[in-house]
Design an enzyme around this catalytic site. Structure first.
Site, PDB file in Angstrom:
ATOM      1  N   TRP A 102       0.809  -1.213   0.000  1.00 51.52           N
ATOM      2  CA  TRP A 102       0.000   0.000   0.000  1.00 51.52           C
ATOM      3  C   TRP A 102       0.840   1.259   0.000  1.00 51.52           C
ATOM      4  O   TRP A 102       0.479   2.251  -0.639  1.00 51.52           O
ATOM      5  CB  TRP A 102      -0.998  -0.024   1.157  1.00 51.52           C
ATOM      6  N   ASP A 171      -0.713   7.069   6.710  1.00 54.52           N
ATOM      7  CA  ASP A 171      -1.794   6.191   6.260  1.00 54.52           C
ATOM      8  C   ASP A 171      -2.051   5.220   7.402  1.00 54.52           C
ATOM      9  O   ASP A 171      -1.280   4.294   7.633  1.00 54.52           O
ATOM     10  CB  ASP A 171      -1.360   5.458   4.982  1.00 54.52           C
ATOM     11  N   LYS A 195     -11.985  -1.033   8.476  1.00 55.83           N
ATOM     12  CA  LYS A 195     -11.105  -1.954   9.190  1.00 55.83           C
ATOM     13  C   LYS A 195     -11.502  -2.009  10.672  1.00 55.83           C
ATOM     14  O   LYS A 195     -11.962  -3.028  11.157  1.00 55.83           O
ATOM     15  CB  LYS A 195      -9.646  -1.518   9.069  1.00 55.83           C
TER      16      LYS A 195
END
Length: 360
Positions: A102, A171, A195
């Site tokens: 990511w 992030d 999440k």
């Protein structure tokens, strides 16, 4: 109906208490005679819901007053572009730490707007760690330093936030509200909700007011943090139902003891699974160095990869879902987000022990 043990990486498990409350209010929210999906985002009823969610988030994360709290859309993938659009502020480059899939995608997206510099990378070692700070090549003139706090695919997590002389961008998609984070050390923190915080559809952005107002000229208003802040995240119609469920989840985290209590539970869950992997005598393998093992996502492989399909079939038959590893990495991955209970993790550890006994 029996509930499955949900180890999906996202969209992920939601607290049963939240689902039950949403079920009870589905047709009549706050005495309106309408579902929360039907009421106007401009109504007093929804505005009160939105403000309460912001208050709860600020309290849980101890967000300083100088930070704007935005409830946006588009997930991390949108933020990969939105961050450089807003934070370059006349600079030609930004620094990125490359610790997995990511952070790599964030670097690729930034290339449309600037010349991102990979200040450090663990790609050569298979993303088994966070590179030591002594190896970082930081640019003192960078617009910002970006890092991915937890890599969901490779299961690598920062032990501490980086030190930076430039604005620090985090992030935190897979870790926000699962462990403590000092917001005041960051210029900007972003996290998609699906999440630990709620369902897909909401992306939380916490941004220092000092960084607002310098968006690239090509930036649409809807992607301009300053414009969204002035409009209280309602420049356009927001994802109202996702916002509502996020608000319920924030209340659940508060009732569960807050971030500190949630963190202790997450550490215990992850510890149980890592102990089973480490005690397997090499039957199960996790390549991440122990100091950087994620408490949110535990990827592992079977030493005999031909057994993985049988493992996944048997796990699903036993009520454990979402264990297939990411397509880019393969193997097995157990995501242990906030709403995954210790009973689910204990059941998985027992299953792994029995599968090893039968097939080892």
């Amino acid at each position: 109906m029996a509930r499955s043990h949900n180890f999906s990486a996202g969209p992920a498990a939601l607290p049963l208490e939240v689902l039950q409350e949403a079920h009870e209010e589905f047709f009549d929210f706050a005495g309106t005679g309408m579902s929360v999906m039907e009421i106007s985002h401009r109504s007093d009823t929804f505005i009160a819901l939105a403000r309460q969610a912001e208050r709860d988030l600020r309290e849980l994360l101890d967000v300083p007053a100088r930070y704007k709290v935005l409830f946006l859309q588009g997930g991390a993938s949108m933020q990969f572009s939105q961050v450089p659009m807003n934070l370059l502020r006349g600079k030609a480059s930004a620094d990125y730490l490359h610790t997995g899939l990511w952070s790599g995608k964030a670097i690729m997206a930034a290339r449309r707007y600037c010349a991102p510099r990979v200040a450090a990378s663990s790609e050569a070692s298979g993303f088994d760690r966070v590179p030591p700070a002594s190896e970082w090549r930081l640019d003192p003139d960078a617009a910002y330093l970006h890092y991915t706090e937890n890599e969901t695919v490779h299961g690598v997590q920062f032990a501490a936030a980086p030190e930076a002389a430039v604005p620090l961008v985090c992030d935190a998609c897979s870790s926000l509200l699962s462990k403590p984070i000092d917001i005041s050390r960051h210029g900007l923190v972003y996290a998609a909700a699906q999440k630990n915080i709620g369902p897909a559809g909401i992306t939380i952005v916490l941004v220092d007011e000092a960084l607002l107002g310098g968006a690239l000229p090509l930036t649409p208003d809807v992607l301009d943090y300053a414009s969204q802040a002035r409009a209280d995240s309602m420049l356009n119609t927001p994802a109202t139902y996702s916002w509502y469920l996020t608000g319920l989840t924030l209340k659940w985290i508060r009732k569960s003891g807050g971030v500190a209590a949630i963190h202790r539970a997450n550490q215990a869950k992850a510890g149980l699974l890592y102990r089973e992997i480490d005690a397997s005598g090499g039957f199960y393998v996790n390549i991440v160095q122990p100091a950087f093992r994620s408490i949110n996502n535990v990827p592992f492989f079977l030493a005999d990869p031909s057994l993985e399909p049988a493992f996944l079939r048997a796990a699903e038959a036993a009520g454990m879902r979402g264990l297939k590893g990411h397509a880019s990495a393969g193997g097995i991955r157990a995501s242990l987000y906030n709403a995954v209970g210790p009973d689910a993790v204990a059941a998985l550890a027992d299953f792994m022990k029995e599968f090893r006994r039968v097939h080892g």
